[in-house]
Design an enzyme around this catalytic site. Structure first.
Site, PDB file in Angstrom:
ATOM      1  N   ASP A  64      -6.131  -3.977  -5.800  1.00 50.89           N
ATOM      2  CA  ASP A  64      -7.263  -3.247  -5.233  1.00 50.89           C
ATOM      3  C   ASP A  64      -6.906  -1.768  -5.235  1.00 50.89           C
ATOM      4  OD1 ASP A  64      -9.452  -2.335  -3.849  1.00 50.89           O
ATOM      5  OD2 ASP A  64      -8.816  -3.154  -1.907  1.00 50.89           O
ATOM      6  N   SER A  65      -6.880  -1.194  -6.419  1.00 49.97           N
ATOM      7  CA  SER A  65      -6.407   0.175  -6.578  1.00 49.97           C
ATOM      8  C   SER A  65      -7.555   1.169  -6.597  1.00 49.97           C
ATOM      9  CB  SER A  65      -5.615   0.304  -7.887  1.00 49.97           C
ATOM     10  OG  SER A  65      -6.496   0.138  -8.988  1.00 49.97           O
ATOM     11  N   ASP A 110      -9.163   4.508  -8.771  1.00 51.62           N
ATOM     12  CA  ASP A 110      -9.303   4.712 -10.213  1.00 51.62           C
ATOM     13  C   ASP A 110      -7.976   5.216 -10.794  1.00 51.62           C
ATOM     14  OD1 ASP A 110     -12.257   4.415 -11.214  1.00 51.62           O
ATOM     15  OD2 ASP A 110     -12.370   5.237  -9.189  1.00 51.62           O
ATOM     16  N   GLU A 115       0.863  -1.186   0.000  1.00 57.29           N
ATOM     17  CA  GLU A 115       0.000   0.000   0.000  1.00 57.29           C
ATOM     18  C   GLU A 115       0.901   1.238   0.000  1.00 57.29           C
ATOM     19  OE1 GLU A 115      -2.374   2.956   0.026  1.00 57.29           O
ATOM     20  OE2 GLU A 115      -3.397   1.020   0.011  1.00 57.29           O
ATOM     21  N   PRO A 139      -2.425   8.486  -7.372  1.00 53.31           N
ATOM     22  CA  PRO A 139      -1.532   7.366  -7.067  1.00 53.31           C
ATOM     23  C   PRO A 139      -1.931   6.066  -7.760  1.00 53.31           C
ATOM     24  CG  PRO A 139      -2.142   8.549  -5.065  1.00 53.31           C
ATOM     25  CD  PRO A 139      -2.997   9.093  -6.160  1.00 53.31           C
ATOM     26  N   ASP A 195       5.257   1.799  -3.403  1.00 50.95           N
ATOM     27  CA  ASP A 195       4.538   1.921  -4.665  1.00 50.95           C
ATOM     28  C   ASP A 195       4.353   0.526  -5.267  1.00 50.95           C
ATOM     29  OD1 ASP A 195       4.832   2.113  -7.826  1.00 50.95           O
ATOM     30  OD2 ASP A 195       3.935   3.990  -7.115  1.00 50.95           O
TER      31      ASP A 195
END
Length: 285
Positions: free
Chosen positions: A158-159, A161, A108, A165, A140
């Site tokens: 699980d990002s 949009d 994360e 980041p 990252d």
């Protein structure tokens, strides 16, 4: 964006949704993005980043169950799982419900999201960050998959949009890195927006996955707070058989897991890969 006692989502210029705010629990600019957590009578606690709703207590189970149980049960023997993003801990919680999973690395970028969600959204993680199988890495996600020598059976992105980041987690470089990190028979799944509103994300992702994975498709689930239709998840693997199991095989694996769910069922698993015609047409084009 807050206006009076209301929070207006700003994902789209021409369309949006409003949440009434009963109480703001946390609001601040982190190192990477604007974070707010507030109470809403209908959805419980709500978390938004940079003006976009990320998760709510009321319906988070749909999203988290579908992004974890579908690839893990399709794989059948996932022992090492990588989660990219997922700072609220919901994805980690669901992955760790699988007793066969021996190790989870969660990467994360924003430590503040993890810390604030532990404090204000504790039901999401439900103690998952303290599980000895968990390795939390603040970094990252794109850099991690490009540079790591570790291998995984399932990767879950699980990002946010593809703005801010989260943008790096929709690039060809990220998908190439993921392909390098997967064991033989491994599976990558990613959140891919609401296809009715963001069909370009679907077609772009399909094109960018193409050089690195032999089998690419999408599956879907309806999450109320992700407005505009079905939430679309990308699926990529070099083993096409992983998504071709019979209902009987998936049901047997699910029953053996002894996991109770609120949305996921073996029937939902199989049916989620049936795409609307407009998505099929966009992919064909």
């Amino acid at each position: 964006m807050i206006q009076g006692d209301n929070y207006f989502e700003t994902l789209y210029d021409t369309y949006g949704q409003r949440f009434s705010i009963d109480k703001v629990l946390f609001e601040n600019k982190t190192e990477h993005q604007h974070l707010i957590i507030f109470d809403n009578k209908q959805f419980g606690r709500v978390m938004a980043l940079d003006g976009v709703i990320q998760t709510t207590e009321k319906d988070e189970f749909i999203y988290h169950e579908m992004l974890t149980h579908v690839p893990i049960l399709a794989h059948g023997n996932a022992k090492r799982v990588l989660i990219i993003g997922g700072g609220d801990g919901g994805m980690l919680r669901e992955v760790l419900r699988h007793k066969t999973v021996e190790h989870v690395t969660m990467v994360e970028i924003d430590k503040s999201v993890v810390d604030m969600c532990k404090t204000y959204l504790p039901k999401h993680s439900n103690g998952a960050f303290d599980d000895p199988r968990t390795n939390l890495v603040i970094s990252d996600g794109r850099d991690f998959v490009i540079n790591t020598d570790q291998k995984f059976d399932v990767i879950i992105s699980d990002s946010t949009d593809p703005i801010g980041p989260g943008e790096a987690l929709f690039t060809s470089g990220f998908y190439q890195g993921c392909s390098k990190c997967l064991n033989e028979g491994g599976i990558l799944v990613t959140q891919n927006g609401v296809s009715f509103m963001q069909i370009d994300e679907v077609t772009t992702t399909a094109a960018r996955l193409s050089p690195y994975f032999n089998d690419r498709t999408f599956y879907r689930a309806a999450v109320p707070t992700y407005i505009g239709g079905d939430m679309t998840f990308a699926w990529a693997s070099n083993d096409a058989s992983a998504r071709q199991h019979s209902l009987e095989v998936i049901r047997a694996r699910f029953e053996k897991s002894e996991i109770s769910t609120r949305w996921y069922t073996p029937e939902m698993h199989i049916g989620s890969f049936a795409l609307p015609q407009y998505v099929v047409d966009a992919l064909d084009a």
